[in-house]
Design a protein around this motif. Structure first.
Motif, PDB file in Angstrom:
ATOM      1  N   VAL A   1      87.424  -3.425  -3.486  1.00 59.11           N
ATOM      2  CA  VAL A   1      89.032  -3.874  -3.156  1.00 59.11           C
ATOM      3  C   VAL A   1      89.645  -3.692  -1.979  1.00 59.11           C
ATOM      4  N   THR A   2      88.494  -3.266  -1.367  1.00 58.69           N
ATOM      5  CA  THR A   2      87.569  -2.813   0.437  1.00 58.69           C
ATOM      6  C   THR A   2      88.322  -4.174   1.797  1.00 58.69           C
TER       7      THR A   2
ATOM      8  N   ILE B   1      91.013  -7.539   4.995  1.00 58.78           N
ATOM      9  CA  ILE B   1      92.031  -9.150   5.355  1.00 58.78           C
ATOM     10  C   ILE B   1      93.509  -8.645   5.721  1.00 58.78           C
ATOM     11  N   ASP B   2      93.383  -8.030   4.935  1.00 56.37           N
ATOM     12  CA  ASP B   2      95.046  -7.574   5.011  1.00 56.37           C
ATOM     13  C   ASP B   2      95.022  -6.990   6.592  1.00 56.37           C
TER      14      ASP B   2
ATOM     15  N   LEU C   1      84.242  -1.341   8.380  1.00 57.12           N
ATOM     16  CA  LEU C   1      85.390  -2.537   7.206  1.00 57.12           C
ATOM     17  C   LEU C   1      84.292  -3.361   6.610  1.00 57.12           C
ATOM     18  N   VAL C   2      84.477  -4.051   5.683  1.00 61.73           N
ATOM     19  CA  VAL C   2      83.236  -4.630   4.463  1.00 61.73           C
ATOM     20  C   VAL C   2      83.904  -5.845   4.810  1.00 61.73           C
TER      21      VAL C   2
ATOM     22  N   PHE D   1      81.397  -5.317  11.756  1.00 60.92           N
ATOM     23  CA  PHE D   1      82.326  -5.395  10.793  1.00 60.92           C
ATOM     24  C   PHE D   1      80.772  -5.529  10.089  1.00 60.92           C
ATOM     25  N   GLU D   2      80.640  -4.892   8.243  1.00 62.65           N
ATOM     26  CA  GLU D   2      79.746  -5.243   7.994  1.00 62.65           C
ATOM     27  C   GLU D   2      79.776  -6.437   6.773  1.00 62.65           C
ATOM     28  N   LEU D   3      78.714  -7.309   6.676  1.00 65.45           N
ATOM     29  CA  LEU D   3      79.055  -8.646   6.092  1.00 65.45           C
ATOM     30  C   LEU D   3      78.265  -8.780   5.003  1.00 65.45           C
TER      31      LEU D   3
END
Length: 100
Positions: A7-8, A13-14, A47-48, A81-83
């Motif tokens: 969900v995250t 992306i949005d 942010l994932v 970001f967390e990739l």
């Protein structure tokens, strides 16, 4: 990876697209996306994102807003970001059972 990540990733992306000015719908509000990016830069949120999400964002920008691709690359380079790996089929089906 759990369903929360799936969900995250959708939200990221949005929000990333909105933060760089991409608008799918004239009724959208950009300020919340900018706030989210700012919180990530201040290390108040994580942010994932997955490689597929980044590829999709770049592909959509290339098609719909080619002038924003360079800014998107710069944004990705500075936002922490967390990739994570892309979800598997089972995780996608699980997330689909409770999302629209």
């Amino acid at each position: 990876m759990n369903a929360t990540y799936i969900v995250t990733v959708y939200v990221v992306i949005d929000d990333v697209l909105k933060a760089i000015g991409h608008v799918d719908d004239s009724r959208t509000v950009i300020s919340s996306a900018r706030d989210l990016i700012q919180l990530a830069l201040e290390v108040q949120v994580t942010l994932v994102v997955s490689p597929t999400v980044l590829e999709e964002a770049e592909r959509n920008l290339s098609k719909n807003a080619p002038g924003k691709v360079e800014f998107f690359a710069a944004l990705i380079a500075v936002v922490p970001f967390e990739l994570v790996t892309d979800p598997g089929k089972e995780e996608i089906l699980e997330a689909a059972s409770y999302t629209e």
